[in-house]
Design a protein around this motif. Sequence first.
Motif, short mmCIF file in Angstrom:
data_model
loop_
_atom_site.label_atom_id
_atom_site.label_comp_id
_atom_site.label_asym_id
_atom_site.label_seq_id
_atom_site.Cartn_x
_atom_site.Cartn_y
_atom_site.Cartn_z
N SER A 169 0.72 -1.22 0.06
CA SER A 169 0.00 -0.07 -0.03
C SER A 169 0.75 1.26 -0.11
O SER A 169 1.88 1.15 0.48
N GLY A 170 0.34 2.13 -0.57
CA GLY A 170 1.01 3.39 -0.66
C GLY A 170 0.68 4.65 -1.50
O GLY A 170 -0.72 4.41 -1.76
N ARG A 186 -2.30 7.11 4.42
CA ARG A 186 -0.80 7.13 4.16
C ARG A 186 -0.60 8.05 3.07
O ARG A 186 -1.46 8.50 2.16
N SER A 187 0.76 8.48 2.99
CA SER A 187 1.13 9.55 1.83
C SER A 187 2.82 9.25 1.92
O SER A 187 3.52 9.37 3.13
N ARG A 188 3.11 8.93 0.56
CA ARG A 188 4.61 8.87 0.55
C ARG A 188 5.41 10.14 0.65
O ARG A 188 6.55 10.40 0.75
N THR A 192 8.78 7.68 2.05
CA THR A 192 8.54 6.40 2.47
C THR A 192 7.16 6.17 2.63
O THR A 192 6.41 7.14 2.92
N ASP A 193 6.64 4.94 2.54
CA ASP A 193 5.36 4.59 2.78
C ASP A 193 5.10 4.50 4.21
O ASP A 193 4.84 3.47 4.80
#
Length: 806
Positions: free
Chosen positions: A148-149, A162-164, A169-170
């Motif tokens: 996931s990412g 989530r947010s890279r 990074t994830d």
Amino acid sequence: MTNGGATTMRNRGRVALVASALMMTTALVPVLLATPVMAQQAGQNSLENQHEFDIPAQSLTRALAQFGVQSGLQVTVDGALVRGLEGRAVTGTMRADTALEVLLGGTGLNYDVTGDGTVVIEALQTGAAADGEVLDPVRVEATGVELSGPNDAITDSFVANRSRTASKTDTPVLDDSAAVSVVTQKELETRNVQDVQQAVAYTAGVQAGEYGSDVRYDYVRLRGFYSLLSTYRDGLSSRTYNFTTARQEPYGLQQVDILKGSTSSLFGMNGPGGLVNLVTKRPEDEASGEVFTTFGENHLRGGGDVTGPVAEDSNWTYRLTGLWQDAERAQDYSQDDRIYIAPAFTYAPKAGTELTLLTSYSKRESNLGYGYPIGIETSRDTFFGEPDFNNFDTEETNLGYEFSHQITDKLEFRQNARYTRVNLDYETVYLNDTTPLGDRYAFAVYGELDRFAIDNQMQYDTAIHDNLDSKTLVGIDYNRDQNNERSRNGTATAIDPYNPVYCGIGCINFTSSSETEITQAAYGLYAQEQLTIADDWIATVGGRFDYVQSDTDTISSGTTTERDDHKYTSRLGMTYKATDEVSIYGNYSESFQPVYSNLASRPEGVKPQEGTQYEVGVKYQPAEMDALFTVALFDLTQENVSQSQLSGGSYVYKQIGEINSRGAEFEGKVSLDDRTNLTLAYTYLDAEIKDDVVTANIGNRPEMVPEHTASAWIDHTIPEHGVFGDLTFGGGLRFVGARYGDSANDVPIGSHTVADAMVSYMVTDNVSVAVNATNLFDREYISSNTFGSRYYGDGRTVLATLKYSW
């Protein structure tokens, strides 16, 4: 700086760059040597060992990846074999083989174990295979990395977990030691945003559209600081300097990330307020699509978006997004015509190895929105230029890719790259902002921009101890922009602002011209360490060295100016997970922003703008609902601030000194029961000019920075009943407080509040119709009052959209 001095500086910078690269490479050697041993140890784990599993019901690809993480086993599978399949939830302490059987239940898949302990997922043998015919599998390694990412579009919620962007990074948003906001695809579609300014308009810490009807660029302020230089596309710089750039098409985006605060320790050249990262739509595993048409007053648009596997059992997926628009804006003699097409392909031969090709072509034919000189009171739609010399036309082509490869279960390599070409035709006639009213100037720019950006990342995740996990990121990036612009200046025959009569191109007299080429090359080395201590404390330490070469060649006069800048920036953050739902964080970070636009006209002593930030905050993500709430307190300071000021009858750039911006933000995003979505945002800014070349300005408020901004949006769906389909109502308010149009605080601008609204109806399961209105009550307000002219905000716009999706 002399050419000799520039050469010396450049050589020194390159030596420093090579030395830093050698140090970073040396630091990686133990990691690279250790990975084969670690992989071998992981392969010796047995399916008979017991482990603690916590795998939710989700796509089978992700579930198998999490199984690999939690069991320590190596897993391989044919990517086409599991496409579209769902894995069952697995929770509790049990043997690995038991967990795998539960996970695969109902999928028609089985598993086998090779001699080296690798788990191979395979189809139950039927037909020819059962009779002894051996089928050669195409194996995909599921190396235990959670997939996931940011590449996963959130299509059914306003909330992103989530947010890279925040750390490259994830990392869950709850764990990041920074304030980050995400505008999801669901929110973009619900509000039917027409530009990036509208996309971020309901975000805390953001002030968008300050030049109102001027639609040349997407004007965004973050925490009081202007951010044309802080725009990114898919994590790569897309900054604007001088005139040549193109606005991004929001229909081509799957989400917009807004990272608040100083970000140079990861991204290099940026302002202290933060950055906006636009994430392009990517291919998806499941086939789906839509076609639509949008219409309104002098507005017609059509488009579509389709995605899915290239063929059955293929490791290739595709996405094709496109639209066409023929439209006018409210101002007389204006247009907003667009063509956008974006083919994308993803090749995933192995889970852990993925290549995504991202391409796009965008053409816009538009105009400028005009400021109204003080002393003129007329309709905000009045046109003061020449209809035949009134263009801001852009053509942009992007060719890029994103590549990732899981070298082992702990080591991953990523590379993102993009080439961009922009052509600009900018032609305008505008009113003089001083007496006598009615005199007009003419101005034109014809520009070509070539940009190349590449970012290389290596990430190593490991458990140092039972209560100490490490996530190490090192990277090298390179950006090169070459911008050639040919400009012309002159005058046009005077006009009566209250009864304009146009005279055509023949009444324009150009008196001067110039040609300038600015080339900037930026090299960056960065490293970041994220340590998770006892699952409750997450420490983030990062640093980056930037070396920037900026050369300005004024071709028309035969002069060249060279400038080299370099800077080390750092970041230190800490997050404490008070509970599974609440985190408390703090950070210190730095920014670095060279002044490079048209260096030939600036004093030799100009310095890079540098900033620091202190921030603390609380994030709350309740387990019982899909929601995320953030409160942040911050103190930002930028030195060597460069601004355009009036001097001797013309505008020149000066470094005014130092600006401090302290404040607080609150933001909440909620999606309830697939029926109700809610966003809330409030920002308080106590901004002050701490130092200025004009001493009388010290202690004043910086121009265009309000003390208060706020927004709220809510929509609710009444579910289908009998012959009636889903019916959704929504509305929002956006408030911008009072501010000043100049650093002297002599030009006050009043506050304003505008309302937006929407209603949509599902005619069938596949057909919907929606109506969206911005500035619903047609509020007339001044969005800015700078450079001697007032700019009005956009009036009411109502658009209806008919969509068929599958």
